[in-house]
Scaffold this motif. Structure first.
Motif, short mmCIF file in Angstrom:
data_model
loop_
_atom_site.label_atom_id
_atom_site.label_comp_id
_atom_site.label_asym_id
_atom_site.label_seq_id
_atom_site.Cartn_x
_atom_site.Cartn_y
_atom_site.Cartn_z
N ASN A 1 -50.15 70.51 11.51
CA ASN A 1 -49.07 71.46 11.27
C ASN A 1 -49.37 72.37 10.08
O ASN A 1 -49.07 73.55 10.10
N LYS A 2 -49.97 71.81 9.04
CA LYS A 2 -50.34 72.63 7.88
C LYS A 2 -51.37 73.68 8.25
O LYS A 2 -51.29 74.83 7.82
N ILE A 3 -52.35 73.28 9.05
CA ILE A 3 -53.40 74.22 9.48
C ILE A 3 -52.80 75.31 10.37
O ILE A 3 -53.09 76.49 10.20
N ILE A 4 -51.94 74.92 11.29
CA ILE A 4 -51.29 75.89 12.17
C ILE A 4 -50.46 76.88 11.37
O ILE A 4 -50.53 78.09 11.59
N GLN A 5 -49.70 76.37 10.40
CA GLN A 5 -48.88 77.24 9.56
C GLN A 5 -49.74 78.22 8.77
O GLN A 5 -49.42 79.40 8.66
N LYS A 6 -50.86 77.73 8.24
CA LYS A 6 -51.76 78.59 7.47
C LYS A 6 -52.33 79.71 8.34
O LYS A 6 -52.36 80.87 7.94
N VAL A 7 -52.76 79.35 9.53
CA VAL A 7 -53.34 80.34 10.45
C VAL A 7 -52.28 81.37 10.86
O VAL A 7 -52.56 82.57 10.91
N GLN A 8 -51.07 80.90 11.14
CA GLN A 8 -50.00 81.82 11.51
C GLN A 8 -49.68 82.79 10.37
O GLN A 8 -49.50 83.99 10.60
N ASN A 9 -49.62 82.27 9.15
CA ASN A 9 -49.34 83.14 8.00
C ASN A 9 -50.44 84.17 7.78
O ASN A 9 -50.16 85.33 7.48
N GLU A 10 -51.70 83.73 7.93
CA GLU A 10 -52.82 84.67 7.79
C GLU A 10 -52.75 85.76 8.85
O GLU A 10 -53.00 86.93 8.56
N PHE A 11 -52.40 85.38 10.07
CA PHE A 11 -52.28 86.36 11.16
C PHE A 11 -51.17 87.36 10.84
O PHE A 11 -51.35 88.57 11.00
N LEU A 12 -50.01 86.85 10.39
CA LEU A 12 -48.89 87.73 10.08
C LEU A 12 -49.21 88.68 8.93
O LEU A 12 -48.85 89.86 8.97
N GLU A 13 -49.89 88.16 7.91
CA GLU A 13 -50.27 89.01 6.78
C GLU A 13 -51.22 90.12 7.22
O GLU A 13 -51.08 91.28 6.81
N LYS A 14 -52.18 89.78 8.06
CA LYS A 14 -53.12 90.77 8.55
C LYS A 14 -52.41 91.83 9.39
O LYS A 14 -52.63 93.02 9.24
N ARG A 15 -51.53 91.35 10.25
CA ARG A 15 -50.75 92.27 11.10
C ARG A 15 -49.87 93.18 10.24
O ARG A 15 -49.75 94.38 10.49
N ARG A 16 -49.27 92.60 9.20
CA ARG A 16 -48.41 93.37 8.29
C ARG A 16 -49.22 94.48 7.61
O ARG A 16 -48.78 95.62 7.53
N ASN A 17 -50.40 94.13 7.11
CA ASN A 17 -51.25 95.12 6.44
C ASN A 17 -51.63 96.26 7.38
O ASN A 17 -51.64 97.43 6.99
N GLU A 18 -51.94 95.90 8.63
CA GLU A 18 -52.27 96.94 9.62
C GLU A 18 -51.07 97.85 9.88
O GLU A 18 -51.22 99.07 9.98
N GLU A 19 -49.90 97.24 9.99
CA GLU A 19 -48.68 98.02 10.24
C GLU A 19 -48.32 98.90 9.05
O GLU A 19 -47.85 100.03 9.23
N ILE A 20 -48.53 98.41 7.83
CA ILE A 20 -48.28 99.21 6.64
C ILE A 20 -49.22 100.41 6.61
O ILE A 20 -48.79 101.55 6.34
N ASP A 21 -50.49 100.18 6.90
CA ASP A 21 -51.46 101.28 6.95
C ASP A 21 -51.06 102.32 8.00
O ASP A 21 -51.16 103.53 7.76
N LEU A 22 -50.59 101.84 9.15
CA LEU A 22 -50.17 102.74 10.21
C LEU A 22 -48.93 103.54 9.80
O LEU A 22 -48.85 104.75 10.06
N ALA A 23 -48.00 102.87 9.14
CA ALA A 23 -46.79 103.56 8.67
C ALA A 23 -47.14 104.62 7.64
O ALA A 23 -46.55 105.72 7.64
N LEU A 24 -48.08 104.31 6.76
CA LEU A 24 -48.52 105.30 5.77
C LEU A 24 -49.22 106.49 6.45
O LEU A 24 -49.01 107.64 6.07
N ALA A 25 -50.04 106.19 7.42
CA ALA A 25 -50.76 107.27 8.13
C ALA A 25 -49.80 108.18 8.87
O ALA A 25 -49.99 109.39 8.92
N ASN A 26 -48.74 107.58 9.43
CA ASN A 26 -47.76 108.36 10.18
C ASN A 26 -46.62 108.89 9.30
O ASN A 26 -45.70 109.52 9.81
N LYS A 27 -46.69 108.55 8.02
CA LYS A 27 -45.66 108.96 7.05
C LYS A 27 -44.28 108.52 7.51
O LYS A 27 -43.29 109.25 7.43
N ASP A 28 -44.23 107.28 8.00
CA ASP A 28 -42.98 106.68 8.48
C ASP A 28 -42.38 105.85 7.34
O ASP A 28 -42.67 104.66 7.19
#
Length: 88
Positions: free
Chosen positions: A45-72
């Motif tokens: 469960n700890k490993i699964i939680q860590k992997v999920q958090n890493e995935f969400l953080e990566k996805r968040r960073n990509e979405e932030i970059d996209l929002a900045l690029a689109n000036k949203d």
């Protein structure tokens, strides 16, 4: 008489021991799968939680970059707030 320095002798003995262990070990796969909780559950469960958090953080960073690029600004503000997981 067997030569103790003959490496082939040790390999055969090791393979025989591995085979005998496999023959005498019972297959616990079904038992493990049927149990609700095993001794590995907390670690897994700890490993699964860590992997999920890493995935969400990566996805968040990509979405932030996209929002900045689109000036949203609205999207950017949602992604940088405390409840950023809801925005994804």
């Amino acid at each position: 008489m067997k030569n103790d320095k003959n490496s082939k002798y040790y390999k055969e003995e090791m393979n025989l021991n591995m085979y005998m262990d496999a023959v005498h070990d019972t297959d616990n796969t079904e038992l493990i799968l049927l149990r609700e909780k095993t001794r590995y559950t907390d670690g897994a469960n700890k490993i699964i939680q860590k992997v999920q958090n890493e995935f969400l953080e990566k996805r968040r960073n990509e979405e932030i970059d996209l929002a900045l690029a689109n000036k949203d600004k609205e999207r950017f503000m949602k992604l940088t707030s405390e409840n950023w997981k809801d925005a994804l």
